[in-house]
Design a protein around this motif. Structure first.
Motif, PDB file in Angstrom:
ATOM      1  N   LYS A  65       0.631  -1.088   0.004  1.00  0.00           N
ATOM      2  CA  LYS A  65       0.023  -0.078  -0.011  1.00  0.00           C
ATOM      3  C   LYS A  65       1.026   1.470   0.076  1.00  0.00           C
ATOM      4  N   THR A 176       2.162  -9.853  11.243  1.00  0.00           N
ATOM      5  CA  THR A 176       1.135 -10.597  10.341  1.00  0.00           C
ATOM      6  C   THR A 176       0.121 -11.327  10.826  1.00  0.00           C
ATOM      7  N   GLY A 178      -3.106 -14.042   8.847  1.00  0.00           N
ATOM      8  CA  GLY A 178      -3.591 -14.335   7.662  1.00  0.00           C
ATOM      9  C   GLY A 178      -4.535 -15.689   7.810  1.00  0.00           C
ATOM     10  N   LEU A 195      -2.832 -16.566   2.234  1.00  0.00           N
ATOM     11  CA  LEU A 195      -3.253 -15.195   2.338  1.00  0.00           C
ATOM     12  C   LEU A 195      -2.915 -14.400   3.479  1.00  0.00           C
ATOM     13  N   THR A 196      -2.143 -13.400   3.407  1.00  0.00           N
ATOM     14  CA  THR A 196      -1.166 -12.732   4.475  1.00  0.00           C
ATOM     15  C   THR A 196      -1.452 -11.093   4.489  1.00  0.00           C
ATOM     16  N   ARG A 197      -1.795 -10.468   5.568  1.00  0.00           N
ATOM     17  CA  ARG A 197      -1.865  -9.128   5.856  1.00  0.00           C
ATOM     18  C   ARG A 197      -0.649  -8.834   6.659  1.00  0.00           C
ATOM     19  N   ASN A 230      -1.160  -0.977   5.742  1.00  0.00           N
ATOM     20  CA  ASN A 230      -1.489  -2.587   5.601  1.00  0.00           C
ATOM     21  C   ASN A 230      -0.805  -2.967   4.358  1.00  0.00           C
ATOM     22  N   ASN A 231      -0.493  -4.167   4.188  1.00  0.00           N
ATOM     23  CA  ASN A 231       0.148  -4.726   3.019  1.00  0.00           C
ATOM     24  C   ASN A 231      -0.534  -6.208   2.724  1.00  0.00           C
ATOM     25  N   PHE A 232      -0.790  -6.509   1.479  1.00  0.00           N
ATOM     26  CA  PHE A 232      -1.351  -7.813   1.478  1.00  0.00           C
ATOM     27  C   PHE A 232      -0.721  -8.702   0.617  1.00  0.00           C
TER      28      PHE A 232
END
Length: 244
Positions: A65, A176, A178, A195-197, A230-232
């Protein structure tokens, strides 16, 4: 633009992580205990599975982001190496290393806005995290599938020195959260999708707030001196059981 203090972020993270783990435990354990109810053993969609040790080799995409100053690394492809160790019941520990070669914009804050962008530079991202993974089906699979939730803490860095505008990404803590879905056949390779945040903070030097000759500056509000983003990520790959 909302900026979180370290304390407010810690409270927010705890508010997310604790319910996630508790929900996983409440869902996973009862499901495992009642897995065979209503099915004959030979026709049950549930099968016992030993959560042992695995090494996963994965690849995917990291969506980064944008940050207030526009100097964040850009979204890019990534590779991952992950090790999981079952510690009892539906729980396991994991250690993960993510490599994401990319680049980022370089600014010279003392220049007017029109000539402030100096170009791009390499910004290979390294993210190392460890944490807990909780299977939602306990120690069983459902149609050879095992979903899980996980949370962890780690460090993200590009190991680069400050650029010509005195900005340095540096090394910082990352949190993290997810979910994972594993396909676990009786024979053949295991497939994993994650899937990870990932959350980390940007911090800026003083000259990003100093006005140039055209009376503009990179940032105008000193409350933006640090900002969480936040990055995904999404990744998929093969898991290999080890030390059986």
């Amino acid at each position: 633009m909302r900026v979180f203090s370290s304390r407010s972020f810690a409270d927010s993270f705890a508010a997310l992580a604790v319910p996630t783990v508790l929900t996983a435990l409440m869902l996973g354990v009862p499901t495992a205990a009642s897995a065979q109810v209503g099915h004959r053993p030979e026709s049950s969609p549930y099968e016992d599975f030993k959560i042992g040790q695995t090494v996963s080799i994965m690849a995917g995409w990291l969506a980064v982001k944008s940050d207030p100053a526009g100097v964040a690394p850009k979204s890019t492809a990534m590779g991952q190496l992950r090790y999981d160790l079952g510690i009892g019941g539906p729980a396991s520990l994991f250690v993960r290393y993510t490599l994401a070669p990319t680049d980022r914009t370089v600014l010279l804050p003392s220049n007017p806005r029109a000539t402030r962008v100096m170009g791009t530079q390499s910004a290979t991202m390294h993210l190392m995290d460890l944490g807990f993974d909780i299977s939602l089906t306990g120690r069983k699979t459902w149609h050879h599938l095992m979903p899980s939730l996980n949370s962890g803490i780690g460090i993200v860095s590009n190991f680069a020195s400050a650029d010509t505008g005195y900005y340095r990404f540096g090394s910082k803590f990352a949190f993290t959260l997810g979910g994972s879905l594993r396909f676990l056949p009786k024979h053949g390779p295991q497939i994993r999708v994650d899937l990870t945040r990932a959350l980390w903070k940007y911090q800026y030097p003083d000259n990003y707030f100093v006005k140039a000759s055209d009376t503009t500056s990179v940032l105008t509000n000193t409350r933006q001196r640090s900002a969480w983003r936040n990055n995904f990520g999404v990744s998929a790959g093969v898991s290999i059981p080890v030390f059986r």
